[in-house]
Scaffold this active site. Structure first.
Site, short mmCIF file in Angstrom:
data_model
loop_
_atom_site.label_atom_id
_atom_site.label_comp_id
_atom_site.label_asym_id
_atom_site.label_seq_id
_atom_site.Cartn_x
_atom_site.Cartn_y
_atom_site.Cartn_z
N ASN A 83 -8.80 41.80 -13.87
CA ASN A 83 -7.97 43.12 -14.26
C ASN A 83 -6.98 43.33 -12.98
O ASN A 83 -6.86 42.49 -11.95
CB ASN A 83 -8.70 44.21 -14.23
CG ASN A 83 -8.23 45.26 -15.14
OD1 ASN A 83 -6.87 45.54 -15.39
ND2 ASN A 83 -8.89 45.88 -16.07
N HIS A 113 -13.77 36.38 10.83
CA HIS A 113 -13.11 36.33 12.14
C HIS A 113 -14.31 36.74 13.20
O HIS A 113 -15.30 37.31 12.97
CB HIS A 113 -12.14 37.46 12.42
CG HIS A 113 -11.00 37.19 11.43
ND1 HIS A 113 -9.71 36.50 11.90
CD2 HIS A 113 -10.63 37.67 10.13
CE1 HIS A 113 -9.18 36.26 10.55
NE2 HIS A 113 -9.67 37.16 9.68
N GLY A 140 -15.26 47.81 -10.63
CA GLY A 140 -14.24 48.26 -9.77
C GLY A 140 -14.33 48.34 -8.32
O GLY A 140 -15.23 48.94 -7.80
N ARG A 181 -31.94 46.64 -10.38
CA ARG A 181 -33.10 46.31 -11.41
C ARG A 181 -32.78 44.88 -12.16
O ARG A 181 -31.68 44.55 -11.99
CB ARG A 181 -33.28 47.46 -12.28
CG ARG A 181 -32.04 47.65 -13.27
CD ARG A 181 -32.20 48.90 -14.30
NE ARG A 181 -30.83 48.97 -14.95
CZ ARG A 181 -30.71 48.27 -15.92
NH1 ARG A 181 -31.45 47.54 -16.54
NH2 ARG A 181 -29.46 48.61 -16.88
#
Length: 198
Positions: A83, A113, A140, A181
């Site tokens: 997305n 880094h 998301g 879980r």
């Protein structure tokens, strides 16, 4: 050993060597073209991704905008979906299996880094590969750090920061991301019951 060879081998390298700068520039130009295309130009977008990535399946969707460093280190399987605002810093291999689903604002970072500023200020960095299995869903805003493997069928909850390997067939969430879980047949039954109620 050239800086690119060091990068691919997982050794400390300098990202501003001439060859790597040129390759990042070439990738930026393809990505600019990809992100600038009219929404209806799906076929053209997919052709750009096929030129950019090391490997793709036949069926994939990547919603613009998209960002990556090189592209050639990225391999995606069949039925891949990413997305909006997916970022893949692919200084090392990023290998993603079939039926992977990536929600908006997900970032996959292979680059790291040095912690000590003296070494970091020498512009040294390193890269470790990321492996994401089949049928994985990244919610998301998920961030996946260098060197992480996520097993088949795993679900990573929104906003998680994945710093260590996640096994197959689990729900994992948090910062740092932890297994909450296992995924079971009950998850399937509960969802089917929701469909039946409609």
């Amino acid at each position: 050993m050239k800086e690119k060879e060091k990068m691919i081998a997982g050794k400390p390298y300098r990202a501003f060597g001439e060859e790597l700068v040129a390759e990042r520039q070439a990738a930026k130009e393809l990505i600019f073209e990809f992100n600038s295309l009219h929404p209806g130009k799906t076929g053209q977008r997919n052709k750009i991704i096929q030129r950019l990535f090391g490997k793709t399946g036949k069926n994939f969707i990547i919603e613009p905008p998209f960002r990556c460093d090189y592209g050639y280190n990225i391999s995606i399987g069949e039925n891949f979906y990413a997305n909006y605002n997916c970022t893949i810093i692919d200084c090392a291999k990023v290998i993603i299996g079939d039926n992977a689903f990536i929600a908006p604002n997900v970032s996959l970072f292979t680059a790291g880094h040095p912690v000590h500023p003296d070494i970091r200020n020498e512009q040294l960095e390193y890269a470790l590969p990321i492996f994401i299995g089949n049928s994985v869903w990244l919610g998301g805003g998920v961030i996946v750090n260098p060197g992480v493997t996520i097993g088949d069928n795993a679900v990573i909850g929104s906003g998680s920061v994945v710093t260590k390997d996640i096994p197959a067939n689990v729900v994992a969430v948090g910062s740092p991301c932890r297994v909450k879980r296992k995924i079971t047949e009950k998850d399937k039954i509960n969802f089917l019951e929701m469909l039946h109620d409609e």
